[in-house]
Motif scaffolding. Structure first.
Motif, PDB file in Angstrom:
ATOM      1  N   ILE A 102       0.933  -1.464   0.021  1.00  0.00           N
ATOM      2  CA  ILE A 102      -0.176  -0.032   0.019  1.00  0.00           C
ATOM      3  C   ILE A 102       0.986   1.276  -0.130  1.00  0.00           C
ATOM      4  CG2 ILE A 102      -1.725   1.084   1.319  1.00  0.00           C
ATOM      5  CD1 ILE A 102      -2.727  -1.373   0.243  1.00  0.00           C
ATOM      6  N   ALA A 103       2.037   1.296   0.854  1.00  0.00           N
ATOM      7  CA  ALA A 103       2.833   2.317   0.707  1.00  0.00           C
ATOM      8  C   ALA A 103       3.397   2.635  -0.579  1.00  0.00           C
ATOM      9  CB  ALA A 103       4.147   2.151   1.542  1.00  0.00           C
ATOM     10  N   ARG A 104       3.709   1.521  -1.271  1.00  0.00           N
ATOM     11  CA  ARG A 104       4.258   1.856  -2.808  1.00  0.00           C
ATOM     12  C   ARG A 104       3.038   2.322  -3.748  1.00  0.00           C
ATOM     13  NH1 ARG A 104       7.380  -2.834  -1.710  1.00  0.00           N
ATOM     14  NH2 ARG A 104       5.520  -4.175  -2.451  1.00  0.00           N
ATOM     15  N   GLU A 105       1.862   1.734  -3.518  1.00  0.00           N
ATOM     16  CA  GLU A 105       0.818   2.148  -4.433  1.00  0.00           C
ATOM     17  C   GLU A 105       0.288   3.595  -3.949  1.00  0.00           C
ATOM     18  OE1 GLU A 105      -2.238  -0.701  -4.185  1.00  0.00           O
ATOM     19  OE2 GLU A 105      -1.082  -2.398  -5.065  1.00  0.00           O
ATOM     20  N   SER A 106       0.711   4.244  -2.844  1.00  0.00           N
ATOM     21  CA  SER A 106       0.239   5.297  -2.462  1.00  0.00           C
ATOM     22  C   SER A 106       1.222   6.343  -2.562  1.00  0.00           C
ATOM     23  CB  SER A 106      -0.661   5.272  -0.900  1.00  0.00           C
ATOM     24  OG  SER A 106       0.370   4.901  -0.217  1.00  0.00           O
ATOM     25  N   SER A 107       2.328   5.906  -2.894  1.00  0.00           N
ATOM     26  CA  SER A 107       3.619   6.806  -3.032  1.00  0.00           C
ATOM     27  C   SER A 107       3.873   7.432  -1.617  1.00  0.00           C
ATOM     28  CB  SER A 107       3.243   7.894  -4.001  1.00  0.00           C
ATOM     29  OG  SER A 107       2.933   7.409  -5.392  1.00  0.00           O
ATOM     30  N   PRO A 121       4.398   2.697   6.730  1.00  0.00           N
ATOM     31  CA  PRO A 121       4.545   1.813   7.993  1.00  0.00           C
ATOM     32  C   PRO A 121       5.993   2.228   8.408  1.00  0.00           C
ATOM     33  CG  PRO A 121       5.049   0.403   6.026  1.00  0.00           C
ATOM     34  CD  PRO A 121       4.812   1.677   5.451  1.00  0.00           C
ATOM     35  N   THR A 122       6.936   2.935   7.990  1.00  0.00           N
ATOM     36  CA  THR A 122       8.035   3.548   8.905  1.00  0.00           C
ATOM     37  C   THR A 122       8.072   4.521   9.598  1.00  0.00           C
ATOM     38  OG1 THR A 122       8.995   4.675   6.952  1.00  0.00           O
ATOM     39  CG2 THR A 122       9.419   2.467   7.011  1.00  0.00           C
TER      40      THR A 122
END
Lengths: 141, 296
Positions: B68-73, B78-79
């Motif tokens: 989801i982090a990648r898809e939402s740029s 999560p970090t």
């Protein structure tokens, strides 16, 4: 659901409306143990399209009871920390006083709509409004 | 304080009752695995810079969070653990951090700095993981799996408003899920009707504090470290998985209505109800057709 109990036990095993089941125990243990990220008390709702409910279901470590919201009354409920006072007035229920340290349950104010919940984790008491028209299964918040 | 978890499952048989107890146990195990607060936890070791191997649940939650982090740029990241910790929202002791503290903490943020090789997290510096944005959704999904595996034909698992329902209720009706209106817990923005699916909401009214006349809520923008100000009061996502709904609702809250709705394009079975600061309620195309919706 059982209904029509307008008086909640004041104390002691002799006043249990029914003996706790394993499910009551599971729920109460889980309420205490399950925490995610920041701890928070949920002013929950899983019923009623915010329509007024008919009853409250009060759960303690000793059992549960269903109490009508239609009759004004004061109910003393015992938890591990001591006695808590639940007031029913004008179709609403509120935690008037509780022996827990933070008094979050008192600050939650009155509840009246199906699904709304007052939770006192330290004293292991939950009060949930049930019944009413147009009931919801849950509220996402 | 804890999140109130409610599970209802049908039919009401001994087997299904046992399944409900097992579902609670499953959720407890996931909560324990993804907890970052205990000093002897895997996530604590990770932030000390130790090399760690992720267990099944932790790995699954982390991998999904990274997706989801990648898809939402990076709108969902999560970090963000150190920044979240600085604000104190994770310990229910919120405070306004100093600018310098925030700048330093932001240096630890960046999902792109972290990779997962098998079950091992690789990073050049200590990683402050906070899986709070996916753990609850993941736990709900896993609880539903347990119920289904044990023969439940219908049920709902509700973890503090992040929920998943399956099958038809007794009587054949769909599940009716209220969407809370911001600011008043006794009001609804609308009511969703679903058969199989998950619903999760991110709103600025759930956890916040006020200081100096300003209001600070708990949904932090990974770009600034401050509470996201995107013109939204709440985002409710309907999806097949609660984890996805949970993470997307956070990402879209941070991105705002325009970019957020763009993120949802092409995602079959994912629908949204957005409550704007103006009070306007926006819904995506499937709301009202694929998913029932009554405006309030």
């Amino acid at each position: 659901m059982r209904e029509g109990k307008d008086h909640f036990p004041t104390s002691g095993a002799s006043s249990f409306l029914r003996r706790p089941t394993i499910w009551d125990t599971c729920l109460l243990i889980f309420l205490l143990l399950l925490t995610f990220t920041a701890p928070r008390i949920l002013i929950g709702a899983s019923g009623g399209s915010l329509k007024a409910g008919s009853y409250i279901e009060v759960r303690t470590v000793d059992g549960s009871s269903v109490i009508s919201l239609k009759k004004d009354a004061t109910h003393i409920v015992k938890g591990p920390l001591g006695a808590a006072k639940i007031i029913i007035e004008d179709g609403q229920a509120r935690m008037e006083s509780a022996p827990c340290p933070l008094k979050i349950c008192e600050a939650m104010g009155p509840i009246k709509n199906a699904g709304e919940t007052i939770l006192c984790l330290p004293n292991r008491i939950s009060v949930k409004v049930t019944g009413g028209e147009g009931e919801l299964d849950a509220v996402s918040r | 304080m804890g999140t109130l978890v409610e599970i209802a499952a049908y039919p009401d048989t001994n087997r299904v009752r046992t399944a409900v107890a097992e579902a609670y146990e499953r959720m407890e195990a996931i909560e324990a695995a993804t907890d970052h607060r205990e000093e002897d936890s895997v996530l604590a070791a990770l932030r000390r810079g130790e090399r760690v191997t992720l267990s099944g649940d932790l790995r699954a939650a982390f991998a999904s969070a990274m997706m989801i982090a990648r898809e939402s740029s990076g709108a969902f990241d999560p970090t963000m653990g150190k920044v979240v910790s600085l604000w104190g929202f994770d310990m229910d002791t919120p405070r306004l951090p100093l600018e310098q503290e925030l700048r330093n903490s932001l240096k630890t943020v960046g999902f792109e700095k972290v990779t997962l090789a098998g079950s091992i997290i690789k990073a050049d510096s200590p990683v402050w993981l906070d899986l709070g944005g996916v753990a609850k959704g993941y736990a709900v999904d896993e609880a539903v799996k347990v119920l289904k595996e044990q023969g439940a034909s219908a049920g709902i698992v509700n973890a503090g408003g992040d929920l998943k329902a399956f099958g038809k209720k007794p009587g054949g009706k769909r599940w009716r899920i209220g969407v809370q209106a911001p600011d008043d817990h006794q009001e609804l923005a609308g009511v969703l009707e679903i058969t199989n699916g998950a619903v999760a909401t991110s709103g600025d009214y759930e956890r916040y504090f006020e200081t100096g006349g300003k209001r600070y809520h708990h949904i932090l923008d990974p770009g600034t470290g401050y509470p996201a100000r995107s013109g939204l009061r709440s985002v409710t996502i309907v999806a097949f998985d609660c984890l996805l709904a949970d993470a997307l609702s956070t990402a879209i809250f941070v991105m705002g209505p325009e970019k957020g709705l763009e993120l949802l394009k092409g995602r079959d079975g994912v629908h949204a109800v957005l409550v704007l600061e103006t009070g306007e309620v926006l819904t995506t195309g499937g709301v009202g057709s694929e998913v029932g919706f009554e405006r309030r």
